[in-house]
Scaffold this motif. Structure first.
Motif, PDB file in Angstrom:
ATOM      1  N   PHE A  46       0.806  -1.217   0.000  1.00 14.39           N
ATOM      2  CA  PHE A  46       0.000   0.000   0.000  1.00 14.39           C
ATOM      3  C   PHE A  46       0.839   1.266   0.000  1.00 14.39           C
ATOM      4  CE2 PHE A  46      -2.595  -3.359   1.855  1.00 14.39           C
ATOM      5  CZ  PHE A  46      -3.672  -3.330   0.992  1.00 14.39           C
ATOM      6  N   MET A  47       1.931   1.271   0.743  1.00  7.99           N
ATOM      7  CA  MET A  47       2.818   2.432   0.796  1.00  7.99           C
ATOM      8  C   MET A  47       4.204   1.981   1.231  1.00  7.99           C
ATOM      9  SD  MET A  47       0.236   4.922   2.910  1.00  7.99           S
ATOM     10  CE  MET A  47      -0.387   3.459   3.755  1.00  7.99           C
ATOM     11  N   TRP A  48       5.215   2.542   0.591  1.00 12.24           N
ATOM     12  CA  TRP A  48       6.570   2.345   1.087  1.00 12.24           C
ATOM     13  C   TRP A  48       7.474   3.440   0.521  1.00 12.24           C
ATOM     14  CZ3 TRP A  48       4.796  -0.855  -2.876  1.00 12.24           C
ATOM     15  CH2 TRP A  48       5.580  -0.958  -4.022  1.00 12.24           C
ATOM     16  N   GLN A  49       8.645   3.570   1.119  1.00 15.78           N
ATOM     17  CA  GLN A  49       9.595   4.607   0.722  1.00 15.78           C
ATOM     18  C   GLN A  49      10.446   4.136  -0.438  1.00 15.78           C
ATOM     19  OE1 GLN A  49      12.668   5.337   3.575  1.00 15.78           O
ATOM     20  NE2 GLN A  49      13.681   6.893   2.340  1.00 15.78           N
ATOM     21  N   GLU A  50      10.577   4.984  -1.431  1.00 19.33           N
ATOM     22  CA  GLU A  50      11.591   4.815  -2.478  1.00 19.33           C
ATOM     23  C   GLU A  50      12.280   6.157  -2.641  1.00 19.33           C
ATOM     24  OE1 GLU A  50      10.354   3.248  -6.218  1.00 19.33           O
ATOM     25  OE2 GLU A  50      10.118   1.199  -5.453  1.00 19.33           O
ATOM     26  N   ARG A  53      10.484   9.646  -2.049  1.00 19.10           N
ATOM     27  CA  ARG A  53       9.060   9.561  -2.342  1.00 19.10           C
ATOM     28  C   ARG A  53       8.410   8.412  -1.577  1.00 19.10           C
ATOM     29  NH1 ARG A  53       7.116   8.470  -7.522  1.00 19.10           N
ATOM     30  NH2 ARG A  53       8.733   6.863  -7.684  1.00 19.10           N
ATOM     31  N   ILE A  54       7.077   8.477  -1.443  1.00 13.66           N
ATOM     32  CA  ILE A  54       6.277   7.352  -0.988  1.00 13.66           C
ATOM     33  C   ILE A  54       5.549   6.812  -2.205  1.00 13.66           C
ATOM     34  CG2 ILE A  54       4.297   6.644   0.435  1.00 13.66           C
ATOM     35  CD1 ILE A  54       6.776   7.168   2.077  1.00 13.66           C
ATOM     36  N   VAL A  55       5.670   5.505  -2.425  1.00 20.75           N
ATOM     37  CA  VAL A  55       5.047   4.871  -3.583  1.00 20.75           C
ATOM     38  C   VAL A  55       4.140   3.747  -3.087  1.00 20.75           C
ATOM     39  CG1 VAL A  55       7.010   5.458  -5.063  1.00 20.75           C
ATOM     40  CG2 VAL A  55       6.973   3.246  -3.879  1.00 20.75           C
ATOM     41  N   GLY A  56       3.398   3.142  -4.009  1.00 23.86           N
ATOM     42  CA  GLY A  56       2.527   2.035  -3.643  1.00 23.86           C
ATOM     43  C   GLY A  56       1.096   2.271  -4.078  1.00 23.86           C
ATOM     44  N   VAL A  57       0.209   1.395  -3.624  1.00 24.24           N
ATOM     45  CA  VAL A  57      -1.201   1.459  -4.020  1.00 24.24           C
ATOM     46  C   VAL A  57      -1.813   2.807  -3.676  1.00 24.24           C
ATOM     47  CG1 VAL A  57      -3.485   0.470  -3.643  1.00 24.24           C
ATOM     48  CG2 VAL A  57      -1.489  -1.037  -3.789  1.00 24.24           C
ATOM     49  N   GLY A  58      -1.639   3.240  -2.427  1.00 18.34           N
ATOM     50  CA  GLY A  58      -2.253   4.494  -1.983  1.00 18.34           C
ATOM     51  C   GLY A  58      -1.802   5.710  -2.773  1.00 18.34           C
ATOM     52  N   ASP A  60      -0.366   5.819  -5.707  1.00 18.93           N
ATOM     53  CA  ASP A  60      -0.747   5.688  -7.114  1.00 18.93           C
ATOM     54  C   ASP A  60      -2.227   5.988  -7.312  1.00 18.93           C
ATOM     55  OD1 ASP A  60       1.763   5.103  -8.014  1.00 18.93           O
ATOM     56  OD2 ASP A  60       1.203   3.224  -8.981  1.00 18.93           O
ATOM     57  N   LEU A  61      -3.055   5.445  -6.430  1.00 17.10           N
ATOM     58  CA  LEU A  61      -4.491   5.695  -6.535  1.00 17.10           C
ATOM     59  C   LEU A  61      -4.795   7.179  -6.344  1.00 17.10           C
ATOM     60  CD1 LEU A  61      -7.367   4.579  -6.809  1.00 17.10           C
ATOM     61  CD2 LEU A  61      -7.357   4.203  -4.326  1.00 17.10           C
ATOM     62  N   ALA A  62      -4.146   7.800  -5.366  1.00 20.37           N
ATOM     63  CA  ALA A  62      -4.334   9.239  -5.162  1.00 20.37           C
ATOM     64  C   ALA A  62      -3.921  10.017  -6.401  1.00 20.37           C
ATOM     65  CB  ALA A  62      -3.534   9.706  -3.940  1.00 20.37           C
ATOM     66  N   GLY A  63      -2.795   9.612  -7.013  1.00 24.09           N
ATOM     67  CA  GLY A  63      -2.331  10.299  -8.204  1.00 24.09           C
ATOM     68  C   GLY A  63      -3.293  10.163  -9.372  1.00 24.09           C
ATOM     69  N   VAL A 215      -9.986  -6.419  10.860  1.00 21.13           N
ATOM     70  CA  VAL A 215     -10.061  -5.973   9.469  1.00 21.13           C
ATOM     71  C   VAL A 215     -10.450  -4.502   9.483  1.00 21.13           C
ATOM     72  CG1 VAL A 215     -11.154  -6.235   7.221  1.00 21.13           C
ATOM     73  CG2 VAL A 215     -10.709  -8.258   8.626  1.00 21.13           C
ATOM     74  N   GLU A 216      -9.532  -3.663   8.999  1.00 16.90           N
ATOM     75  CA  GLU A 216      -9.772  -2.219   8.950  1.00 16.90           C
ATOM     76  C   GLU A 216      -9.816  -1.753   7.505  1.00 16.90           C
ATOM     77  OE1 GLU A 216     -10.406   0.183  11.234  1.00 16.90           O
ATOM     78  OE2 GLU A 216     -10.575  -1.348  12.796  1.00 16.90           O
ATOM     79  N   ASN A 217     -10.240  -0.522   7.322  1.00 15.99           N
ATOM     80  CA  ASN A 217     -10.356   0.054   5.988  1.00 15.99           C
ATOM     81  C   ASN A 217      -9.287   1.120   5.774  1.00 15.99           C
ATOM     82  OD1 ASN A 217     -12.790  -1.301   5.069  1.00 15.99           O
ATOM     83  ND2 ASN A 217     -13.845  -0.113   6.638  1.00 15.99           N
ATOM     84  N   PHE A 218      -8.667   1.101   4.603  1.00 17.37           N
ATOM     85  CA  PHE A 218      -7.761   2.170   4.221  1.00 17.37           C
ATOM     86  C   PHE A 218      -8.558   3.319   3.607  1.00 17.37           C
ATOM     87  CE2 PHE A 218      -3.609  -0.280   3.984  1.00 17.37           C
ATOM     88  CZ  PHE A 218      -2.984   0.543   4.913  1.00 17.37           C
ATOM     89  N   CYS A 219      -8.301   4.515   4.104  1.00 16.58           N
ATOM     90  CA  CYS A 219      -8.911   5.732   3.582  1.00 16.58           C
ATOM     91  C   CYS A 219      -7.806   6.719   3.213  1.00 16.58           C
ATOM     92  CB  CYS A 219      -9.799   6.397   4.634  1.00 16.58           C
ATOM     93  SG  CYS A 219     -11.102   5.365   5.316  1.00 16.58           S
ATOM     94  N   PHE A 220      -8.142   7.688   2.372  1.00 12.80           N
ATOM     95  CA  PHE A 220      -7.328   8.887   2.251  1.00 12.80           C
ATOM     96  C   PHE A 220      -7.726   9.828   3.380  1.00 12.80           C
ATOM     97  CE2 PHE A 220      -7.643   7.987  -2.506  1.00 12.80           C
ATOM     98  CZ  PHE A 220      -6.402   7.376  -2.545  1.00 12.80           C
ATOM     99  N   ALA A 221      -6.821  10.725   3.749  1.00 17.44           N
ATOM    100  CA  ALA A 221      -7.168  11.707   4.777  1.00 17.44           C
ATOM    101  C   ALA A 221      -6.458  13.027   4.507  1.00 17.44           C
ATOM    102  CB  ALA A 221      -6.803  11.200   6.166  1.00 17.44           C
ATOM    103  N   PHE A 222      -7.209  14.102   4.648  1.00  8.74           N
ATOM    104  CA  PHE A 222      -6.668  15.456   4.560  1.00  8.74           C
ATOM    105  C   PHE A 222      -6.665  16.075   5.953  1.00  8.74           C
ATOM    106  CE2 PHE A 222      -8.257  14.944   0.226  1.00  8.74           C
ATOM    107  CZ  PHE A 222      -7.314  15.607  -0.548  1.00  8.74           C
ATOM    108  N   PRO A 223      -5.588  16.770   6.347  1.00  5.58           N
ATOM    109  CA  PRO A 223      -5.668  17.571   7.564  1.00  5.58           C
ATOM    110  C   PRO A 223      -6.802  18.582   7.440  1.00  5.58           C
ATOM    111  CG  PRO A 223      -3.401  17.427   6.803  1.00  5.58           C
ATOM    112  CD  PRO A 223      -4.257  16.854   5.708  1.00  5.58           C
TER     113      PRO A 223
END
Length: 264
Positions: A46-50, A53-58, A60-63, A215-223
């Motif tokens: 879902f997310m990791w450092q490269e 940058r942070i890359v991964g499912v989250g 990419d989907l946000a992009g 089992v939890e849900n992944f969401c996007f979040a804005f401050p």
């Protein structure tokens, strides 16, 4: 001293007052600024450092969603997960690319609809398992998980009050903690541990005794202080569309393969 020199402090003060709104906007992020995305640095797929940058499912989907909305964005590595959350609390990041919703976070974040589920599992060293039907079976056993992670309000309270849970700063450290005998079980996301263990070449040494303890849900979040939080209704519509089209499931599979290929 010439009279004009005495007026310099007053002139500087006047300039600062006139430009204060501009300076504040630049510091807190104006609506025209790139949308700064960050997330967990060690939670594949879902997310990791490269690099930086942070890359991964989250991310990419946000992009995909933000590009479709005509928005400019930038993915940034900001440090450990706990620091990312604190950075968001003070408005220095616009979008967290994947996070569980809980009461504490609701105080400073606005959440999207969930974009996928994430099972949290109980892992043990193979051959040293024990039956786990529910969380009560973990009482009086030594566990390990990650600093800064939440598993939902109910499980967080149970961990704090009932469990002997050590916390470390990376999935690799959790796996080492388990295989070195410092912990009897590892409690973390199923996908993240599975692919990290395979990357380390120790996948065959781990066993799952309960895949879906939580089992939890992944969401996007804005401050809440981010000017871009107003995009959430449009983002939610795009999440529903991409989920229905199967594109989010495809992203998860693609990034699992990508992470394992990168590791090998």
């Amino acid at each position: 001293m010439p009279e004009w020199k005495n007026r310099i402090p007053a002139i500087i003060l006047l300039i600062l007052i006139v430009h204060l709104p501009t300076l504040t906007s630049a510091r807190e992020g104006g609506i025209k600024d790139p949308i700064i995305i960050s997330g967990h640095p060690d939670y594949p797929p879902f997310m990791w450092q490269e690099g930086n940058r942070i890359v991964g499912v989250g991310p990419d989907l946000a992009g995909i969603i933000l590009s479709g909305l005509g928005k400019v964005y930038q993915s940034c590595y900001l440090g450990p997960w706990k620091r990312v959350q604190e950075t968001a609390r003070y408005g220095k990041v616009d979008l967290i690319a994947g996070i569980y919703r809980n009461i504490e976070r609701e105080a400073y974040l606005e959440f999207s609809e969930p974009y996928c589920q994430d099972p949290t599992s109980v892992f043990v060293e193979k051959g040293k398992g024990f039956p786990v039907a529910g969380r009560e079976d973990l009482v009086n056993r030594r566990g390990v998980t990650l600093f800064g992670d939440s598993f939902g309000d109910s499980m967080d309270r149970f961990i704090e009050k009932e469990l002997r849970m050590a916390r470390v700063y990376s999935v690799d450290k959790m796996i080492d903690h388990l295989l070195s005998g410092k912990a009897e079980y590892l409690f973390f996301g199923y996908y993240a541990v599975h692919i990290s263990a395979n990357r380390l070449g120790v996948g065959e040494k781990l066993a799952v005794v309960k895949k879906d303890l939580v089992v939890e849900n992944f969401c996007f979040a804005f401050p809440k202080r981010s000017p871009h939080a107003a995009l959430l209704p449009k983002i939610n519509r795009q999440i529903r569309r991409l989920r229905d089209e199967g594109r989010i499931d495809a992203l998860i599979e693609d990034h699992m393969n990508r992470y394992l290929h990168k590791a090998n």
